[in-house]
Write a protein that holds these residues in place. Structure first.
Motif, PDB file in Angstrom:
ATOM      1  N   ARG A  73       0.840  -1.160  -0.067  1.00  0.00           N
ATOM      2  CA  ARG A  73       0.092  -0.025   0.173  1.00  0.00           C
ATOM      3  C   ARG A  73       0.957   1.213   0.032  1.00  0.00           C
ATOM      4  O   ARG A  73       0.505   2.502  -0.436  1.00  0.00           O
ATOM      5  CB  ARG A  73      -0.933   0.054   1.387  1.00  0.00           C
ATOM      6  N   GLU A  96      -9.310 -11.495  -1.756  1.00  0.00           N
ATOM      7  CA  GLU A  96      -9.917 -10.567  -2.360  1.00  0.00           C
ATOM      8  C   GLU A  96      -9.136  -9.116  -1.884  1.00  0.00           C
ATOM      9  O   GLU A  96      -8.997  -8.271  -2.687  1.00  0.00           O
ATOM     10  CB  GLU A  96     -11.439 -10.102  -1.895  1.00  0.00           C
ATOM     11  N   THR A  97      -8.616  -9.267  -0.548  1.00  0.00           N
ATOM     12  CA  THR A  97      -7.748  -8.034  -0.115  1.00  0.00           C
ATOM     13  C   THR A  97      -6.468  -7.870  -0.860  1.00  0.00           C
ATOM     14  O   THR A  97      -6.007  -6.851  -1.328  1.00  0.00           O
ATOM     15  CB  THR A  97      -7.205  -8.466   1.249  1.00  0.00           C
ATOM     16  N   ILE A  99      -5.943  -8.853  -4.222  1.00  0.00           N
ATOM     17  CA  ILE A  99      -6.363  -8.479  -5.329  1.00  0.00           C
ATOM     18  C   ILE A  99      -6.923  -7.010  -5.380  1.00  0.00           C
ATOM     19  O   ILE A  99      -6.283  -6.249  -6.284  1.00  0.00           O
ATOM     20  CB  ILE A  99      -7.714  -9.217  -6.013  1.00  0.00           C
ATOM     21  N   GLU A 100      -7.419  -6.452  -4.299  1.00  0.00           N
ATOM     22  CA  GLU A 100      -7.645  -5.075  -4.216  1.00  0.00           C
ATOM     23  C   GLU A 100      -6.536  -4.327  -3.962  1.00  0.00           C
ATOM     24  O   GLU A 100      -6.315  -3.171  -4.764  1.00  0.00           O
ATOM     25  CB  GLU A 100      -8.565  -5.116  -3.177  1.00  0.00           C
ATOM     26  N   VAL A 101      -5.458  -4.767  -3.250  1.00  0.00           N
ATOM     27  CA  VAL A 101      -4.264  -3.895  -3.050  1.00  0.00           C
ATOM     28  C   VAL A 101      -3.572  -3.697  -4.343  1.00  0.00           C
ATOM     29  O   VAL A 101      -3.177  -2.952  -4.720  1.00  0.00           O
ATOM     30  CB  VAL A 101      -3.422  -4.397  -1.932  1.00  0.00           C
ATOM     31  N   ALA A 103      -4.393  -4.557  -7.373  1.00  0.00           N
ATOM     32  CA  ALA A 103      -5.164  -3.925  -8.664  1.00  0.00           C
ATOM     33  C   ALA A 103      -5.013  -2.281  -8.453  1.00  0.00           C
ATOM     34  O   ALA A 103      -4.772  -1.574  -9.227  1.00  0.00           O
ATOM     35  CB  ALA A 103      -6.480  -4.332  -8.622  1.00  0.00           C
ATOM     36  N   ALA A 104      -5.098  -1.815  -7.251  1.00  0.00           N
ATOM     37  CA  ALA A 104      -5.241  -0.488  -6.881  1.00  0.00           C
ATOM     38  C   ALA A 104      -3.708   0.020  -7.104  1.00  0.00           C
ATOM     39  O   ALA A 104      -3.427   1.297  -7.503  1.00  0.00           O
ATOM     40  CB  ALA A 104      -5.565   0.017  -5.600  1.00  0.00           C
ATOM     41  N   ARG A 125      -7.193 -11.456 -12.376  1.00  0.00           N
ATOM     42  CA  ARG A 125      -8.055 -11.698 -11.117  1.00  0.00           C
ATOM     43  C   ARG A 125      -8.776 -13.001 -11.181  1.00  0.00           C
ATOM     44  O   ARG A 125      -8.841 -13.761  -9.942  1.00  0.00           O
ATOM     45  CB  ARG A 125      -9.101 -10.732 -10.784  1.00  0.00           C
ATOM     46  N   ARG A 129      -8.026 -15.936  -8.177  1.00  0.00           N
ATOM     47  CA  ARG A 129      -9.197 -16.499  -7.532  1.00  0.00           C
ATOM     48  C   ARG A 129      -9.405 -18.078  -7.957  1.00  0.00           C
ATOM     49  O   ARG A 129      -9.677 -18.747  -6.932  1.00  0.00           O
ATOM     50  CB  ARG A 129     -10.565 -15.822  -7.976  1.00  0.00           C
TER      51      ARG A 129
END
Length: 303
Positions: A73, A96-97, A99-101, A103-104, A125, A129
Motif C-alpha cells: 500500500r 480479495e484483499t 487483489i484489491e491492493v 489492482a489499486a 483476477r 481466484r
C-alpha cells in the motif's frame, strides 16, 4: 511474458506442515525472479502458519502477510513474488484483499509454480481466484479424508497417531507399554486416589529422572493431564468422548482411573484462591492524603 527487467519485488514465504520449507521456496523463487531480470528487495516469511480458513472459523493469523500488504500500500508498483499462489492464499478473504491492493497499486505477482498474475485485469483476477480456491479445496478435502480416517480408527480402538504419549512406546502394531513410565503412572494413580498430592508425585518423578516425552522436567499440571488420560485404562477417547475400548495394553483398571479422575476433577479440591477480592475496598479506595490506590494486606501480630 511482460518485461520484468529492473522490477523490484518483495518475496513472501510461508511454511506449514508437509509443505516446502522456507529455504527451498526462497531458492526457487529468487532464481525465477533473477531469470526475469527482477530484484528482490525484501522478504516476509510466515513460519508454521496456515493460510486456510475453516468454514465459520477465524481468519488465520499471518503477521508477515499483513506486513507485506502494508508495504504494498505504501509503495505502488512494487512486485510480489512467491513460490506458488497457494503460499500466498488459501481463503477468499485474503484473496480479495490482495487483489484489491495489487489492482489499486499496480503490483505484479510472480510465481515460478503458477506464472504471472496481472491483478489489474479480469483474466488475472480470475486466475488468482481460481488458484486460491483450488488451494483451499485441497486443504479442505484433505481434512475430510484425515477426519474420516481418524473416526474409522477410533471406532476400531486404534491409536490415532501423533506424538507417543508418556507411558508408552511405539510397537510393531501400535502402542506398547514403556515399563518404567507405565509403572510411574500406575503408582501415581493409586497414590493420588489415596490422598497424595500432585506436587509430591511431581517431585517423585523428577527425582527418579523421569522426563516428559520432550525431555523436560515434570510440573504438577502436566502430571495431572497425564493421569486424566483415558488411554491409561485402555479406553479410546475421541472428540472429547470415550468411545469404547482401545487396542493397547492398559496401565491401570478402568475403576482405578475413574476414581483418580473423579478426585482430580472435583471442584472442592481446588487449592488456588482464585481472583475474588478478599478485602473490601482494596484497589478501589483512594488515600485522602496522597491520592494513591489503597491496598489492604494482612499484617503481623501487634507487639
Amino acid at each position: 511474458m511482460d518485461d520484468k527487467s529492473s522490477q523490484e519485488f518483495v518475496l513472501y514465504l510461508r511454511k506449514s506442515n508437509g509443505r516446502a520449507g522456507i529455504s527451498r521456496q526462497r531458492t526457487v523463487t529468487a532464481g525465477h525472479i533473477a531469470r526475469l531480470g527482477g530484484t528482490i528487495t525484501g522478504e516476509y516469511p510466515d513460519t508454521d502458519r496456515t493460510a486456510f480458513q475453516r468454514t465459520g472459523g477465524k481468519r488465520p493469523e499471518r503477521e508477515q502477510f499483513d506486513a507485506m500488504l502494508a508495504a504494498l500500500r505504501a509503495l505502488p508498483g512494487l512486485g510480489v513474488a512467491a513460490w506458488h499462489a497457494d503460499r500466498l492464499l488459501r481463503n477468499s478473504g485474503d484473496t480479495e484483499t490482495l487483489i484489491e491492493v495489487c489492482a489499486a497499486g499496480g503490483h505484479p505477482v510472480e510465481t515460478p509454480g503458477g506464472g504471472s498474475y496481472d491483478l489489474g485485469t479480469a483474466v488475472g483476477r480470475k486466475r488468482m481466484r481460481d488458484d486460491a480456491t483450488a488451494a483451499s479445496y485441497e486443504v479442505d478435502h484433505a481434512i475430510e479424508r484425515i477426519t474420516a480416517a481418524k473416526d474409522e480408527a477410533a471406532a476400531e480402538g486404534l491409536w490415532l497417531g501423533g506424538p507417543v504419549p508418556f507411558g508408552w512406546e511405539r510397537g510393531s502394531d501400535g502402542l506398547r507399554l514403556a515399563p518404567c513410565e507405565a509403572d510411574a503412572i500406575r503408582d501415581a494413580i493409586r497414590d493420588v486416589t489415596a490422598g497424595l498430592s500432585l506436587h509430591a508425585v511431581t517431585r517423585r518423578w523428577n527425582a527418579a529422572g523421569l522426563t516428559t516425552k520432550r525431555g523436560n522436567a515434570w510440573r504438577p499440571q502436566e502430571v495431572r493431564r497425564t493421569l486424566l488420560r483415558a488411554r491409561n485404562a485402555a479406553l479410546m477417547e475421541h472428540r472429547g468422548q470415550i468411545t469404547g475400548p482401545a487396542r493397547w495394553p492398559a496401565i491401570c483398571t478402568e475403576t482405578e482411573w475413574r476414581a483418580c479422575r473423579a478426585l482430580l476433577c472435583d471442584p472442592a479440591r481446588r487449592t488456588s484462591p482464585g481472583n475474588e477480592r478478599r478485602w473490601l475496598g482494596s484497589g478501589l479506595y483512594l488515600c485522602g492524603i496522597c491520592g494513591r490506590t489503597m491496598l489492604a494486606t494482612q499484617g503481623g501480630r501487634p507487639g
